[in-house]
Design an enzyme around this catalytic site. Structure first.
Site, PDB file in Angstrom:
ATOM      1  N   ASN A 241      37.403 -26.444   7.440  1.00  0.00           N
ATOM      2  CA  ASN A 241      35.521 -26.291   8.442  1.00  0.00           C
ATOM      3  C   ASN A 241      34.607 -26.012   7.083  1.00  0.00           C
ATOM      4  O   ASN A 241      34.649 -26.248   6.178  1.00  0.00           O
ATOM      5  CB  ASN A 241      35.610 -25.171   9.323  1.00  0.00           C
ATOM      6  CG  ASN A 241      36.850 -24.109   9.229  1.00  0.00           C
ATOM      7  OD1 ASN A 241      35.695 -23.649   7.986  1.00  0.00           O
ATOM      8  ND2 ASN A 241      38.153 -24.008   9.347  1.00  0.00           N
TER       9      ASN A 241
ATOM     10  N   ASP B 133      42.506 -23.910  14.001  1.00  0.00           N
ATOM     11  CA  ASP B 133      43.159 -23.738  15.179  1.00  0.00           C
ATOM     12  C   ASP B 133      44.543 -24.475  14.994  1.00  0.00           C
ATOM     13  O   ASP B 133      45.248 -23.915  16.085  1.00  0.00           O
ATOM     14  CB  ASP B 133      42.318 -23.962  16.378  1.00  0.00           C
ATOM     15  CG  ASP B 133      41.120 -23.004  16.613  1.00  0.00           C
ATOM     16  OD1 ASP B 133      41.322 -21.932  16.222  1.00  0.00           O
ATOM     17  OD2 ASP B 133      40.576 -23.164  17.351  1.00  0.00           O
TER      18      ASP B 133
ATOM     19  N   LYS C  97      50.500 -39.998   0.462  1.00  0.00           N
ATOM     20  CA  LYS C  97      49.126 -40.583   0.373  1.00  0.00           C
ATOM     21  C   LYS C  97      49.474 -41.082   1.363  1.00  0.00           C
ATOM     22  O   LYS C  97      49.785 -42.909   1.674  1.00  0.00           O
ATOM     23  CB  LYS C  97      48.588 -40.631  -0.631  1.00  0.00           C
ATOM     24  CG  LYS C  97      47.026 -41.351  -0.160  1.00  0.00           C
ATOM     25  CD  LYS C  97      46.134 -41.748  -1.092  1.00  0.00           C
ATOM     26  CE  LYS C  97      45.139 -42.492  -0.651  1.00  0.00           C
ATOM     27  NZ  LYS C  97      43.740 -43.378  -1.740  1.00  0.00           N
TER      28      LYS C  97
ATOM     29  N   PRO D  96      49.095 -20.153  14.130  1.00  0.00           N
ATOM     30  CA  PRO D  96      49.047 -18.627  14.619  1.00  0.00           C
ATOM     31  C   PRO D  96      47.754 -18.027  14.493  1.00  0.00           C
ATOM     32  O   PRO D  96      47.193 -18.446  13.319  1.00  0.00           O
ATOM     33  CB  PRO D  96      49.772 -18.285  13.185  1.00  0.00           C
ATOM     34  CG  PRO D  96      50.223 -19.314  12.265  1.00  0.00           C
ATOM     35  CD  PRO D  96      49.702 -20.599  12.441  1.00  0.00           C
ATOM     36  N   ASP D  97      47.417 -16.988  15.673  1.00  0.00           N
ATOM     37  CA  ASP D  97      46.269 -16.430  15.775  1.00  0.00           C
ATOM     38  C   ASP D  97      46.195 -15.541  15.087  1.00  0.00           C
ATOM     39  O   ASP D  97      47.414 -14.452  15.949  1.00  0.00           O
ATOM     40  CB  ASP D  97      45.866 -16.443  16.660  1.00  0.00           C
ATOM     41  CG  ASP D  97      44.167 -16.056  17.187  1.00  0.00           C
ATOM     42  OD1 ASP D  97      44.321 -14.709  16.547  1.00  0.00           O
ATOM     43  OD2 ASP D  97      43.707 -16.242  17.989  1.00  0.00           O
ATOM     44  N   ILE D  98      45.729 -14.896  13.506  1.00  0.00           N
ATOM     45  CA  ILE D  98      46.457 -14.190  13.011  1.00  0.00           C
ATOM     46  C   ILE D  98      46.005 -13.239  13.842  1.00  0.00           C
ATOM     47  O   ILE D  98      46.489 -11.992  13.628  1.00  0.00           O
ATOM     48  CB  ILE D  98      45.674 -14.310  11.953  1.00  0.00           C
ATOM     49  CG1 ILE D  98      46.000 -15.604  10.639  1.00  0.00           C
ATOM     50  CG2 ILE D  98      45.672 -13.272  10.549  1.00  0.00           C
ATOM     51  CD1 ILE D  98      45.700 -16.271   9.641  1.00  0.00           C
TER      52      ILE D  98
ATOM     53  N   PHE E 180      35.735 -11.739  14.679  1.00  0.00           N
ATOM     54  CA  PHE E 180      34.388 -12.542  14.573  1.00  0.00           C
ATOM     55  C   PHE E 180      34.484 -13.346  15.230  1.00  0.00           C
ATOM     56  O   PHE E 180      35.556 -13.792  16.063  1.00  0.00           O
ATOM     57  CB  PHE E 180      34.360 -12.985  13.335  1.00  0.00           C
ATOM     58  CG  PHE E 180      33.362 -12.589  11.725  1.00  0.00           C
ATOM     59  CD1 PHE E 180      34.579 -11.811  11.580  1.00  0.00           C
ATOM     60  CD2 PHE E 180      32.585 -12.289  11.810  1.00  0.00           C
ATOM     61  CE1 PHE E 180      33.478 -10.112  10.167  1.00  0.00           C
ATOM     62  CE2 PHE E 180      31.366 -11.897  11.133  1.00  0.00           C
ATOM     63  CZ  PHE E 180      31.983 -10.352  10.239  1.00  0.00           C
TER      64      PHE E 180
ATOM     65  N   LYS F 184      37.020 -13.098  23.743  1.00  0.00           N
ATOM     66  CA  LYS F 184      38.102 -12.382  22.836  1.00  0.00           C
ATOM     67  C   LYS F 184      38.043 -11.628  22.415  1.00  0.00           C
ATOM     68  O   LYS F 184      39.494 -11.135  22.114  1.00  0.00           O
ATOM     69  CB  LYS F 184      37.273 -13.305  21.785  1.00  0.00           C
ATOM     70  CG  LYS F 184      37.520 -14.628  21.174  1.00  0.00           C
ATOM     71  CD  LYS F 184      36.797 -14.992  20.207  1.00  0.00           C
ATOM     72  CE  LYS F 184      36.491 -16.783  20.306  1.00  0.00           C
ATOM     73  NZ  LYS F 184      35.875 -17.272  19.880  1.00  0.00           N
TER      74      LYS F 184
ATOM     75  N   LYS G 244      42.676 -11.416  22.443  1.00  0.00           N
ATOM     76  CA  LYS G 244      43.483 -10.693  21.000  1.00  0.00           C
ATOM     77  C   LYS G 244      43.007  -9.340  21.142  1.00  0.00           C
ATOM     78  O   LYS G 244      43.852  -9.439  19.824  1.00  0.00           O
ATOM     79  CB  LYS G 244      41.839 -11.538  19.527  1.00  0.00           C
ATOM     80  CG  LYS G 244      41.709 -12.879  20.058  1.00  0.00           C
ATOM     81  CD  LYS G 244      41.792 -13.654  18.748  1.00  0.00           C
ATOM     82  CE  LYS G 244      40.924 -15.017  19.033  1.00  0.00           C
ATOM     83  NZ  LYS G 244      41.429 -16.136  17.681  1.00  0.00           N
TER      84      LYS G 244
HETATM   85  N1  CTP Z   1      41.267 -16.583  14.348  1.00  0.00           N
HETATM   86  C1  CTP Z   1      42.603 -15.929  13.627  1.00  0.00           C
HETATM   87  N2  CTP Z   1      43.780 -16.543  13.488  1.00  0.00           N
HETATM   88  C2  CTP Z   1      43.689 -18.127  13.877  1.00  0.00           C
HETATM   89  C3  CTP Z   1      41.982 -18.639  14.154  1.00  0.00           C
HETATM   90  C4  CTP Z   1      40.650 -17.401  14.554  1.00  0.00           C
HETATM   91  O1  CTP Z   1      42.773 -14.607  12.882  1.00  0.00           O
HETATM   92  N3  CTP Z   1      43.993 -18.862  14.137  1.00  0.00           N
HETATM   93  C5  CTP Z   1      40.394 -14.949  13.957  1.00  0.00           C
HETATM   94  C6  CTP Z   1      39.231 -14.763  13.509  1.00  0.00           C
HETATM   95  O2  CTP Z   1      38.756 -14.632  11.980  1.00  0.00           O
HETATM   96  C7  CTP Z   1      38.391 -14.500  14.133  1.00  0.00           C
HETATM   97  C8  CTP Z   1      38.394 -14.702  15.451  1.00  0.00           C
HETATM   98  O3  CTP Z   1      39.792 -15.122  15.845  1.00  0.00           O
HETATM   99  O4  CTP Z   1      37.886 -13.483  13.268  1.00  0.00           O
HETATM  100  C9  CTP Z   1      38.012 -15.823  16.103  1.00  0.00           C
HETATM  101  O5  CTP Z   1      37.734 -16.888  16.272  1.00  0.00           O
HETATM  102  P1  CTP Z   1      37.331 -18.301  17.043  1.00  0.00           P
HETATM  103  O6  CTP Z   1      37.024 -19.165  15.770  1.00  0.00           O
HETATM  104  O7  CTP Z   1      35.782 -17.929  16.490  1.00  0.00           O
HETATM  105  O8  CTP Z   1      38.134 -18.221  17.713  1.00  0.00           O
HETATM  106  P2  CTP Z   1      39.230 -19.172  18.081  1.00  0.00           P
HETATM  107  O9  CTP Z   1      40.575 -18.345  18.497  1.00  0.00           O
HETATM  108  O10 CTP Z   1      39.433 -20.610  17.607  1.00  0.00           O
HETATM  109  O11 CTP Z   1      38.448 -19.510  19.335  1.00  0.00           O
HETATM  110  P3  CTP Z   1      37.789 -21.120  20.091  1.00  0.00           P
HETATM  111  O12 CTP Z   1      38.276 -21.432  18.914  1.00  0.00           O
HETATM  112  O13 CTP Z   1      38.026 -21.316  20.914  1.00  0.00           O
HETATM  113  O14 CTP Z   1      36.575 -20.616  19.769  1.00  0.00           O
END
Ligand code: CTP
Length: 414
Positions: A222, A290, A300, A317-319, A337, A351, A355
């Site tokens: 990204n 995500d 390749k 994983p959502d950290i 954020f 969020k 979270k």
């Molecule tokens: N974050 C994280 N781990 C992930 C995804 C997000 O730690 N796998 C954290 C980001 O660092 C940020 C927050 O979660 O602090 C929100 O990230 P954002 O991309 O805005 O949200 P998402 O959880 O990805 O939700 P969405 O894409 O539906 O907006």
């Protein structure tokens, strides 16, 4: 009268042995004109170029030259000298002096003073162009920068040896300006350990994008530049915290004094973050992917004839959520954020809840905002107590304000 931009500052000028030493005499005058007190130490080689008597006349103070001189504070001059200074300035810094600084040698008054200090050091190198460009010197400069040493110059131009190129010491007024910046900007260098509103605290920050491999040459990624996360780590360190920055691939320099763990994938970021705990504050500033490619190819992927490959994605994983849900070592303050393109506040509130974090920094990444990769950020702070809209500021200012807010919240929670 010259503006008193350095009123009350206490400087220690270390003059190294180079032709440019004569310019350092003018530097003493310029610094004093602006209101600072200037103590001077001269290396043995410096005294071949200018005399201690001249430096003494210009600084109005006794000049130190010898580590072991019995008259000079019973041999403890180097400790006292650096303790009394707000900033150490080395001008000119020769290739030899830079090398000895980079290796932490301490065999004369100049190097011993430089090692015995916990103050910032500003260096004005001066040497022959090939000596400056030599990989050994550049290596030493890089490691000194890594230690948080500040540099001014060298300038390009004709040198005393008749050659052209970079190596000429910066002009005294340019050094004065660098001194002013070094004394004014708290984020240029971390304060000594134990000082600042986050002294004794531990802060973990994630920053940058993650790269999720498709095959050995391609990835999903990204547009995150890492600027905001890196600025937060720098500000946390500047506020006195022991700081760990877990960073995805960025083009940014490591913030001085911060432990940087470099990773590529979301899963590696998760592992490095958990390994960095416990912490008082966790800031998830990274734009974590995500999804990852469920079954990344070890080879390749060839174009072949079967058309475009279908990529199956798996969730990462959502950290942030995981850190916020930890038992035992959950940081006191978990900050996330929310990068949104629409319904900023509603999405940020959702969020915060989903979270389980304590605070969300909501920012719009809608097209035209210029947040991704840009220098500025306009954020809204969202907590369970309400929202607070901050004006558009540089990412460094947002970082400092966020760190001060964190310090206040921690102070209130203990
Ligand atoms: N974050 C994280 N781990 C992930 C995804 C997000 O730690 N796998 C954290 C980001 O660092 C940020 C927050 O979660 O602090 C929100 O990230 P954002 O991309 O805005 O949200 P998402 O959880 O990805 O939700 P969405 O894409 O539906 O907006």
């Amino acid at each position: 009268m010259t503006a008193q931009t350095l009123a009350g500052a206490r400087l220690l000028l270390i003059i190294g042995g180079g032709v440019a030493a004569y310019k350092s005499l003018d530097l003493i005058r310029r610094l004093r004109e602006r209101g600072s007190a200037v103590n001077v130490a001269m290396s043995a080689a410096a005294q071949r170029f200018v005399t201690p008597l001249s430096a003494e006349a210009l600084s109005g103070r006794p000049v130190r030259t010898d580590l072991f001189a019995p008259t000079e504070h019973s041999g403890m001059g180097h400790i006292e000298y650096s303790r009394d200074a707000d900033l150490l300035v080395v001008a000119p810094a020769t290739a030899d002096l830079l090398a000895r600084m980079a290796h932490g040698l301490a065999d004369d008054l100049a190097t011993t003073t430089l090692l015995a200090t916990d103050k910032r050091t500003l260096v004005a190198p001066a040497m022959n162009v090939r000596m400056w460009l030599h990989p050994a010197t550049q290596r030493n400069v890089a490691s000194l920068r890594g230690d948080g040493v500040l540099f001014v110059g060298p300038d390009d131009g004709e040198m005393a040896c008749g050659e052209f190129g970079p190596g000429r010491m910066a002009e005294p007024l340019a050094i004065v300006a660098a001194v002013e910046r070094a004394l004014q900007s708290p984020t240029l260098l971390p304060p000594p350990p134990g000082a600042g509103p986050l002294a004794g605290r531990r802060v973990v920050v994630t920053s940058g994008p993650t790269y999720e491999p498709i095959d050995p040459v391609r990835f999903l990624g990204n547009r995150s530049s890492g600027k905001q996360g890196h600025a937060i780590a720098a500000a946390a360190r500047a506020a006195g915290a022991e700081t760990i920055l877990v960073s995805g691939p960025t083009a940014l320099a490591d913030p001085p004094g911060v432990k940087v763990v470099k990773i590529e994938t979301a899963r590696a970021m998760r592992d490095a973050t958990i390994a960095a705990l416990p912490a008082d504050v966790f800031v998830a500033a990274a734009a974590v992917a995500d999804w990852r490619v469920a079954d990344a190819s070890a080879e390749k992927i060839k174009k072949g004839s079967g058309g475009a490959p279908a990529l199956e994605l798996a969730e990462n994983p959502d950290i942030l959520a995981e850190v916020a849900a930890r038992r035992g070592d959950r940081p006191t303050l978990v900050i996330g954020f929310a990068a949104e393109t629409q319904a900023l506040i509603d999405n940020a509130r959702a969020k915060l809840e989903r979270k389980g974090c304590d605070l969300i920094v909501a920012n719009s990444v809608a097209a035209g905002e210029g947040t991704f990769g840009g220098a500025d950020n306009q954020v809204t702070i969202v907590t369970a107590d309400g929202i607070e809209e901050w004006p558009r500021m540089s990412k460094e200012e947002v970082a400092r304000a966020l760190v001060m807010l964190a310090a206040r919240k921690l102070a209130g929670s203990t």
